[in-house]
Enzyme design. Sequence first.
Site, PDB file in Angstrom:
ATOM      1  N   SER A  65       0.823  -1.288  -0.083  1.00 10.99           N
ATOM      2  CA  SER A  65      -0.011  -0.027  -0.090  1.00 10.99           C
ATOM      3  C   SER A  65       0.794   1.355   0.011  1.00 10.99           C
ATOM      4  O   SER A  65       0.536   2.036  -0.913  1.00 10.99           O
ATOM      5  CB  SER A  65      -0.875  -0.121   1.136  1.00 10.99           C
ATOM      6  OG  SER A  65      -0.228  -0.038   2.329  1.00 10.99           O
ATOM      7  N   ASP A  66       1.852   1.302   0.865  1.00 15.21           N
ATOM      8  CA  ASP A  66       2.403   2.636   0.973  1.00 15.21           C
ATOM      9  C   ASP A  66       3.342   2.641  -0.148  1.00 15.21           C
ATOM     10  O   ASP A  66       3.754   3.810  -0.488  1.00 15.21           O
ATOM     11  CB  ASP A  66       3.343   2.900   2.193  1.00 15.21           C
ATOM     12  CG  ASP A  66       3.973   1.603   2.845  1.00 15.21           C
ATOM     13  OD1 ASP A  66       4.091   0.450   1.991  1.00 15.21           O
ATOM     14  OD2 ASP A  66       4.490   1.737   3.843  1.00 15.21           O
ATOM     15  N   CYS A  67       3.893   1.604  -0.720  1.00 17.34           N
ATOM     16  CA  CYS A  67       4.937   1.849  -1.628  1.00 17.34           C
ATOM     17  C   CYS A  67       3.971   2.142  -3.052  1.00 17.34           C
ATOM     18  O   CYS A  67       4.472   3.054  -3.734  1.00 17.34           O
ATOM     19  CB  CYS A  67       5.555   0.445  -2.198  1.00 17.34           C
ATOM     20  SG  CYS A  67       6.475  -0.331  -0.810  1.00 17.34           S
TER      21      CYS A  67
END
Length: 721
Positions: A448-450
């Site tokens: 998600s954060d990537c």
Amino acid sequence: MTVYYSEKIGLPKTDPQRWRLRVNELGRQYWDYIEKEDLKNDPQTPYVQYLLKGDEFECPIPEKPQSAFESARNCADFLALIQDESGVFPCQYKGPMFMSIGYVVACYFTNTPIPDHVRTEMIRYVVNTAHPVDGGWGLHEWDKSTCFGTCMNYVVLRLLGLPKDNPVCIKARKVLHALGGALATPYWGKAWLSLLNVYKWEGVNPAPPEMWNLPYSLKIHPCRWWVHTRAIALPLSYISSYKSQMPLTPLLKELRNEIFLQDFDTIDFSKHRNNVCGIDLYYPHTSLLDFANSILVGYDKIRPTWLLKESNDAVYELIKKELANTEHLCIAPVNAAFNTIVAYLEEGPESYNFKRLQERFKDVIFHGPQGMTTMGTNGTQVWDTSFCLQYFFMAGLADLDEYEELIIRCFKFLIRSQFTTDTVDGSYRDKRIGCFPFSTKEQGYTVSDCTAEAIKAILMVKNHPKFAYLGDYIDEDLLKKGIDGLLSLQNVGSYHFGSFSTYESTRANPALEKINPAEVFGNIMVEYPYVECTDSSVLGLTYFREHWDYRRHDIDTAIERGVKFICDAQQEDGSWYGCWGVCFTYAGMFALEALASVNQYYETNEVVRKGCDFLVSKQMADGGWSESIKSCETHTYVRGKRGMVVQTSWVLIGLILAKYPHKEVIDRGVQLIMSRQKTRGDFDFEAVEGIFNHSCGIEYPNYKFLFPIKALGLYSKEYEQ
């Protein structure tokens, strides 16, 4: 000049001039040891020289900086020097001391020769990371000696060829025996030893393959577990249920006599399934797990052979889907090693799947000044590149012509790294088209954060007038699919509403943690919410919203929910607990940046004010910030001994973006960073930056470039212009 312990005791080392790192356009990286006659025609790149020499790497020396911006620029110059043409910044993503056992056992079990140059450098790394006092090893490189770490690394050294009478082995064996010997090693350690036939499978808690044939509608189905846990449980269920073990060799017979406190043949292994050294036991068994294991042990004795075969056939079909989805890399080295053994048992040494898995081991063993080790994954490529792009723009460096090539390389690498295909049907995986991984596209797992940070980085390039011409490289439909994927990862059901987890949204009740078998890790059974992942997702969505109207209402709702989760996750003292970095400092930076992206600042928002005040209260006498990795284990802020550059950068980023009003606090932090900058522009590694599962440290080598550049650049924009 650094003299390592391996050199002091006379262990051999390879010729550093013969090492080359091969990197392709998708970021795949592996080491090659070339012949001497090829040295002139295949020169080492600057970044390879840096990776191997460390402090002894020679490069142009810039002028001493007179401002924060000049300091950021000097660091950026150094970072540009160690970039590969593909756009990535190769690094040794190291720290965990339980990874190399998988590589070594998989090779030994399958009769795969380990090249002499690899063998030599792997021995060096294990020796050079031994505890400087007692000679054992911990869960990670900076840990106290544990039974798991010491047992696994002792076995690694012996399988790699270090004699039992070597001083390193003698010292480590003493530690191992003091900790209870191999009988007290945790679950995974018992499994590796059983494969080697130096332990017995009846002393390992069961992992029945039948659970993979349960209806997915059941909330306990293993495909609802956290991806790393289920990825390991899958091949382990095959191996343990078949009680796979290799033939006894003379070396293994010696090991049987070395790692136990009593004669091997006198041990009743069935009585040691739950025997774990107290130093290792981070997450003890629940009574529910012990009861379930006792039932499954009995079931294992009466299970029909046909059912076992049918269940393991289904398991292997799922393993083959994992291989297809990851180009045979697998999600990480632990399950890759187990999968390699399963493929060898199922298809044999000449099969395509086995040979591809063998080849892919090159991607996760990485060389450095201490030697060669198995990394946490196949690298940090997308993660680091996304940050680099963003921070060059945020620091004002992107406006300078000398960094144009660096930015173009990073940008094109991210474009190439976006997923363009979905996973194989029946993989129990979410849609991934348009999303981004942590390391490389071939590794195959959305994070998600990537995804959020990569999309933000790409749009920063697109929206800058100087780089507008690169917009043609962007597939806008694919980018929108990335937003679709990111939105789908938000938890909007019964668990952790509004948060973002890592690889997928939460699929099962966190109560499943009651059957966590790992013993050395906590919170591994389901996808948990993470403040940092939620922060990054909010950052990506808010930036996207500024420039695109796509799914405006859905994005507004997701941001609102994410911000509420961030605010609710704040602890009473104003801190946020971090799960992927150390710890309250790391999470505080991300939380304050996310809140700033929705115009919440120190003077206008109580949550931001409490967050800033908490961080400021931890400033040290030298002007910096320093938090120990012990914070992650204890969930309580534990100070380090002196201010550290990376953590000081994290705090400064949060304070500056939150518009913290007391400049003198920020000035002192900037002065510390600049005082620690080396003459060539870079910074020393000072302490481990990363963490996972609350207890295992992992190093992010590029953080010592990326975050100081961002902090110094933000300071310059705010106060020097």
